[in-house]
Design an enzyme around this catalytic site. Structure first.
Site, PDB file in Angstrom:
ATOM      1  N   GLU A  99       0.845  -1.201   0.000  1.00  0.00           N
ATOM      2  CA  GLU A  99       0.000   0.000   0.000  1.00  0.00           C
ATOM      3  C   GLU A  99       0.879   1.250   0.000  1.00  0.00           C
ATOM      4  O   GLU A  99       0.591   2.222  -0.692  1.00  0.00           O
ATOM      5  CB  GLU A  99      -0.922   0.023   1.222  1.00  0.00           C
ATOM      6  CG  GLU A  99      -1.882  -1.176   1.354  1.00  0.00           C
ATOM      7  CD  GLU A  99      -2.885  -1.312   0.215  1.00  0.00           C
ATOM      8  OE1 GLU A  99      -2.943  -0.417  -0.661  1.00  0.00           O
ATOM      9  OE2 GLU A  99      -3.599  -2.332   0.176  1.00  0.00           O
ATOM     10  N   TYR A 106       1.484   6.833  -6.724  1.00  0.00           N
ATOM     11  CA  TYR A 106       0.540   7.893  -7.087  1.00  0.00           C
ATOM     12  C   TYR A 106       1.078   9.274  -6.708  1.00  0.00           C
ATOM     13  O   TYR A 106       0.783  10.259  -7.385  1.00  0.00           O
ATOM     14  CB  TYR A 106      -0.838   7.605  -6.491  1.00  0.00           C
ATOM     15  CG  TYR A 106      -1.469   6.404  -7.150  1.00  0.00           C
ATOM     16  CD1 TYR A 106      -1.752   6.431  -8.520  1.00  0.00           C
ATOM     17  CD2 TYR A 106      -1.740   5.225  -6.457  1.00  0.00           C
ATOM     18  CE1 TYR A 106      -2.282   5.322  -9.160  1.00  0.00           C
ATOM     19  CE2 TYR A 106      -2.275   4.118  -7.089  1.00  0.00           C
ATOM     20  CZ  TYR A 106      -2.552   4.170  -8.443  1.00  0.00           C
ATOM     21  OH  TYR A 106      -3.075   3.081  -9.074  1.00  0.00           O
ATOM     22  N   GLU A 174     -11.258  -2.002  -2.399  1.00  0.00           N
ATOM     23  CA  GLU A 174     -10.269  -2.541  -3.341  1.00  0.00           C
ATOM     24  C   GLU A 174     -10.973  -3.220  -4.522  1.00  0.00           C
ATOM     25  O   GLU A 174     -10.552  -3.069  -5.656  1.00  0.00           O
ATOM     26  CB  GLU A 174      -9.348  -3.538  -2.628  1.00  0.00           C
ATOM     27  CG  GLU A 174      -8.578  -2.884  -1.496  1.00  0.00           C
ATOM     28  CD  GLU A 174      -7.424  -3.739  -0.957  1.00  0.00           C
ATOM     29  OE1 GLU A 174      -7.726  -4.765  -0.329  1.00  0.00           O
ATOM     30  OE2 GLU A 174      -6.260  -3.375  -1.152  1.00  0.00           O
TER      31      GLU A 174
END
EC number: 1.17.4.1
Lengths: 332, 833
Positions: A99, A106, A174
């Protein structure tokens, strides 16, 4: 039992080897943000995207900016505590790393895509500024809040609450929010656009698929150990939760697509969300809710083995762990 | 006016109701989106499109249906209504007619996995779209297309004049019906990347047929030649490599695919000059091979500063950035492969350059890596002995010798204690294998086989120095000598061998003809080519090497129903190569008679009457008499080219031709191609035809093949022979690929891009495999392909959690579950035990 309160430290005999295997497989798929090449993306963003598509991508990356952080928080605050087997926690530790990697991906993506500092800061605040993203975040927070204060899964009621949180993150966040987000990316790539974003997303997608499979495996394990937890009320809650998630994501899609993107109509997007929701219900062994078929052939493509032309893309498919000794008489 | 669709006339068909199931009020579902029963939602009915002239009109299903029908002639399995309704479903209100056109093409393409005929349909729709784009600029003929190209500053003066003078003949030779040969992916690739575009509007200035003719005119000396070559390439039986397709007839005629650069000398100026060479060479679509053997290793003393060298890694890091920075006009990325001899003391650092962990300052994500392996190393590996690593500064002579001479020098240097250090040979070999498994890179290429069996290393050069092959190229199929003054160059083209199957056999007569024509134009490239560096020019004119290759070998085997590793397939693959080699030599000799032998002919092995197959052990040819006759002719006239054959990977041109790549087995019966033009699904048409014959091409079958990742081996109801033919590269024994490559290798004077495949590589399997490849005498190998450790969840299958009845004691596994879980989770699948 897996949800019995405590901090089990005993790895042998191993109660749930499946989680350990999942951990080991995850290790084999290690990638780094540095491997992603965004150079052609910038050309695409400046010259090849239509204004409506650029709007869509801007909104989308704003969602990505916070999405994985929320998942990571939930993992630390709510999942790690209650899944009481060291081998299962090993997987969670690995997931936590992944994660963080996604967050880094990102972060790098936004830094690259949005050169203007002020705009960039706004994108990172999307979770408060942009209503369609805020709505999705609130949905996540709602299901976090229900278990946040829970010290341990003592009663069946506690355990159902925990399961709903787990199912929510696996199948709605998710399994639906991210899957929908991947659809926009793959739509662009199916037309040869934003390859850097797609390359990284491919790896994120692979990781997320594994996270979901792990969570579903936890659910399945609990179901075997404590079938009585899976009563009608729990099932109804799951259906309602997915319906709500579909609504949230539909509102987000309306925001993304409001300027008209050819090949990605609102109608098809809604149908895709319903299709995914049905898939998630299927994953949980429950009946379909929407009976929708996948309208996006380009998502179907994602299941198929890739054959990269190496002049054009990196091959993202290599294994990390390899074992054995030099020898000369093995079969090949 | 949008010409894709006829105006909507009063048409009885319009009375047919295409409007459809109202959404289910209970669920808000929008309908299935499937099938001819169709789908149009109420919103779609009111939708409008914007036309080019600024007006707008309602979206009309019938118009789309008719446009699709026109393109679908002869395609019995396509359903025009389905394409039309699905197109409309993806449209938004107010889209342009051109968006509508593009969407209908994409829609047709998205159905390819269900029915391969949609590939042809999508290609024809795209063909119409391209024609329209060209015609909208008032380009109605080939010569007008060239004129437009001239005005845009894209076409060379020579070609402009040539076309001007011969416009009638050339225009008449254009055969528009040839567009029907394309599959969608091929035409899409041509459209997106090969057709010349107006620099400002980005509209294409040529149709695919004009493009082929432009390429032909770029290489021709008279109209008859242009037309001959146009026919050859537009029929897709032979294609030149991408640089020739990109640049022939253009202002900058860089037509070569590969450049091989010797290692820079061990000083700063030389190292930096090399970066510039690499940049210049890759700017115009060339792939680079570059050796680093001569650069001193880590810890070596730098006399000028009295400091110690950091070795080759920092230089390679700079090279990495430089390669990434040169983007070939947006058409393809620059690419390079670095070669290092196995005795170089930085070899271990070199093997880690592609790792994705560790210090990023010591990683090169853009470079490909290859090991340049001497026989002595492999012998020590086999014998379990030590291997000495050297600093090139101490043993500068190692790089320019091979074979026994190298072995003597190496052992002498060891005896003199010049080695930097020693490692067990097997340990280093194990590390090489690990790199291959982890990155697919670190290709094994063999220095001594490459030198001993190279036509160019027959004699000393006129300046008294030996000619030595120092490396191969980016794709390991080029084997040519280099030196500080010579950068090796090769221009390539490939025969699409699948197109030569006639009545259950290869048409060898036609194959030889095509090989001869191909050779003439490959040789022509040498004179027309633009050389980015002087070293490349002088080398290419001296040796005149070319690389005629092959693609679509797998197509041949599918057409003939042969398992890839069958005896017949092997014999056929060898025969094909022998015929091509013979025809190429024959033509090159004829060209020498006509134009003169290449200047360095006397230095070649051919000059003393040696053919490639005579450099291999125990090879016998089909018809020795014809070889003897040819040998005599070569004695008299020489050869125009020192090297002629090389089997390149053909990735892009095989896509254009719609065939399987190179000499490779298929990767999968169903796979996805990711390219700069987007993602494309490829399905094995041959398999679909067979399944249709058996009445087994159903949605369920499709899903099962997809779940099995494109393998049919678990589908036991299919005949065993069929399964044997349609195995994938993962399922064919790699030993047979190596054997085939070695047999074929006796008729390839350069080398071949031989990929090897292993689902789950281990050090033991790899070390056995590469030792075998070396023993078989292969000059080079290419990628090791392996598969990802875990997979993306399939969107359309419920894999892990079993349905609710899981409580019952006996689980009922479908085949489907078994296939999926064995792939996803080999260790813990109950269904397989």
């Amino acid at each position: 039992m897996l949800l019995d309160p405590g901090m089990d430290l005993t790895l042998r005999p191993m109660r749930y080897p499946v989680f350990y295997e999942m951990y080991r497989n995850a290790i084999k798929n290690t990638w780094t943000v540095e491997e992603v090449d965004f150079s052609t993306d910038l050309v695409d963003l400046q010259h090849r995207l239509m204004p409506a598509e650029r709007h869509m991508i801007n909104r989308l990356v704003a969602f990505f900016a916070t999405g994985d952080s929320i998942v990571a928080n939930n993992l630390v605050l709510n999942l790690y505590k209650h899944i009481n087997a060291p081998e299962a926690r090993m997987y969670l530790s690995r997931q936590l790393y992944e994660e963080a990697l996604h967050v880094q991906f990102y972060l790098t993506l936004l830094d690259t895509y949005i050169p203007d500092l002020k705009e960039r800061e706004e994108a990172f605040q999307a979770v408060t500024n942009i209503p369609s993203i805020k709505k999705k975040a609130e949905f996540c927070f709602k299901w976090m809040d229900t278990v946040q204060s829970m010290e341990a899964c003592r009663t069946p009621e506690d355990r159902r609450k925990f399961l709903l949180n787990l199912i929510c993150f696996a199948t709605c966040i998710e399994g639906l929010f991210f899957f929908a987000a991947f659809a926009y990316v793959y739509f662009m790539r199916s037309r040869g656009l934003l390859n850097g974003l797609a390359a990284g997303t491919n790896w994120v997608f692979r990781d997320e698929s594994c996270h979901m499979a792990y969570a579903l495996e936890v659910v399945e394990t609990v179901r075997k150990e404590e079938p009585e937890l899976f009563d009608d009320e729990l099932r109804n809650s799951v259906v309602q939760m997915l319906e709500e998630a579909v609504e949230c994501e539909t509102a987000f899609a309306e925001d993304l697509l409001n300027q008209g993107v050819s090949g990605l109509s609102m109608r098809d997007m809604r149908q895709y969300l319903e299709f995914i929701a049905d898939q998630r219900l299927g994953n949980l062994g429950m009946a379909k809710r929407f009976e929708a078929k996948n309208p996006f052939a380009f998502m179907d493509l994602q299941d198929v083995q890739e054959l990269s032309n190496f002049f054009e893309r990196r091959v993202s498919a290599y294994q990390v762990a390899v074992s054995g000794d030099v020898g000369f008489d093995e079969e090949f | 006016m949008d010409r894709a669709y006829e105006p909507s006339l009063a048409d009885p068909e319009q009375a047919i109701q295409y409007a459809l199931p109202t959404p289910d009020p209970g669920t808000g579902s929008m309908g299935s989106g499937e099938g001819s029963a169709g789908v149009t939602t109420p919103e779609a009915v009111g939708m409008r499109v914007r036309k080019r002239n600024g007006g707008s009109e309602p979206v009309d299903v019938n118009k789309i249906v008719r446009a699709v029908q026109r393109c679908g002639a002869g395609l019995d399995a396509v359903d025009p209504l389905r394409v039309a309704t699905r197109t409309i479903s993806g449209l938004y209100d107010g889209a342009t007619t051109s968006e509508l056109d593009r969407l209908s093409i994409q829609t047709a393409a998205s159905l390819i996995a269900e029915e391969p005929q949609y590939s042809k349909l999508a290609a024809r729709l795209l063909g119409t779209y391209i024609d329209k784009e060209v015609a909208n600029q008032d380009i109605m003929s080939f010569s007008q297309s060239i004129k437009a190209g001239v005005e845009a500053g894209l076409i060379s003066e020579r070609v402009a004049e040539f076309v001007q003078e011969n416009q009638r003949k050339l225009n008449d030779a254009i055969d528009p019906s040839r567009v029907a040969l394309f599959e969608y992916f091929g035409l899409r690739t041509v459209y997106d990347r090969y057709l010349l575009k107006d620099p400002h509007s980005r509209d294409v200035l040529e149709t695919p047929q004009y493009f082929f003719m432009r390429v032909a005119c770029g290489l021709a000396q008279d109209p008859a030649e242009a037309i001959e070559f146009y026919h050859l390439i537009s029929s897709l039986v032979y294609l030149p490599s991408s640089p020739t397709l990109f640049n022939s007839g253009s202002q900058r005629t860089q037509l070569s695919s590969c450049y091989l650069l010797d290692s820079p000398e061990d000083d700063l100026t030389a190292i930096y000059r090399r970066y510039n060479d690499v940049a210049q060479l890759s700017k115009f679509a060339g792939g680079i091979g570059l050796a680093y053997h001569r650069i001193r290793s880590k810890g070596s003393l730098i006399r000028g500063t009295n400091g110690h060298s950091n070795g080759i890694v920092p230089w390679l890091k700079t090279l990495d950035s430089s390669v990434a920075a040169v983007n070939q006009g947006g058409r393809r990325k620059g690419a390079a492969c670095v070669y290092l001899e196995s005795w170089h003391a930085d070899i271990e650092d070199f093997l880690e350059l592609r790792d994705n962990t560790g210090d990023d300052a010591r990683r090169t994500h853009n470079l490909n890596l290859a090991n340049w392996v001497p026989d002595l190393f492999m012998k020590r590996v086999e014998a379990g002995e030590d291997w000495s690593l050297f600093d090139p500064k101490v043993v500068p002579h190692f790089t320019d010798i091979y074979g026994e001479e190298f072995e003597r020098a190496y052992e002498q240097a060891e005896a003199e204690g010049l080695a930097s250090r020693k490692v067990p040979a097997r340990e280093l070999y194990g590390r090489m294998m690990r790199t291959l498994a982890q990155t697919g890179n670190g290709w094994m290429t063999f220095k001594d086989a490459s030198n001993r069996k190279c036509n160019q290393t027959g004699a000393e050069r006129t300046d008294g120095k030996p000619s030595v092959v120092h490396l191969s190229n980016l794709c390991t199929e080029i084997i040519e000598v280099t030196s500080q003054g010579e950068t090796a160059v090769c221009n390539l083209g490939s025969i699409n061998i699948g197109r030569f199957v006639v009545g259950g056999e290869i048409d060898y007569v036609r194959l030889r003809q095509v090989a001869r024509i191909a050779m003439r134009y490959l040789d022509r490239v040498i004179d027309i080519n633009y050389y980015p560096t002087a070293e490349a020019k002088s080398s290419n004119q001296r040796w005149r090497p070319v690389g005629l290759g092959l693609m679509g070998l797998q197509d041949v085997f599918f057409k003939l129903g042969l398992p890839f590793d069958s005896e017949r397939a092997r014999a056929l693959s060898r025969r094909v190569q022998e015929e091509i080699y013979f025809a190429a030599l024959d033509m090159s000799c004829e060209l020498a008679e006509e134009l003169g032998a290449h200047p360095a002919f006397d230095e070649t092995r051919a000059a003393v009457g040696k053919f490639q197959w005579e450099l291999w052990d125990g090879v016998e040819v089909e018809d020795p008499a014809r070889w003897d006759a040819l040998r005599e002719r070569i004695k008299t006239h020489g050869l125009r080219n020192s090297l002629m054959l090389a089997i390149a990977p053909t990735a892009t041109i095989a896509s254009i031709a719609g065939c399987y790549e190179c000499i490779e087995p298929q990767i999968s019966n169903l796979f996805k191609r990711e390219t700069l033009s987007g993602d494309f699904l490829q399905i094995n048409n041959y398999l679909v035809l067979e399944l249709k014959k058996l009445g087994k091409w159903t949605p369920e079958m499709r899903q099962r093949i997809k779940n099995a990742e494109g393998s049919i081996q678990s589908l036991e109801e299919l005949p065993a022979e069929l399964r044997a033919v349609f195995r994938t590269a993962w399922e064919v024994p790699q030993r047979s690929l190596i054997d085939m490559a070695a047999e074929r290798g006796a008729f390839i004077d350069q080398s071949q891009s031989l990929n090897l495949f292993m689902e789950t590589p281990t050090i033991g399997k790899l070390s056995s495999m590469y030792l075998y490849a070396w023993k078989q005498g292969l000059k080079t190998t290419y990628y090791l392909r392996s598969r990802p450790a875990t997979r993306i969840r399939q969107t359309d299958s419920s894999v892990s959690a079993q349905p609710g009845e899981a409580d019952s004691d006996v689980k009922d596994y479908s085949d489907n579950d078994a296939v999926v879980c064995s792939l996803e989770n080999p260790e813990s699948c109950e269904a397989c035990q």
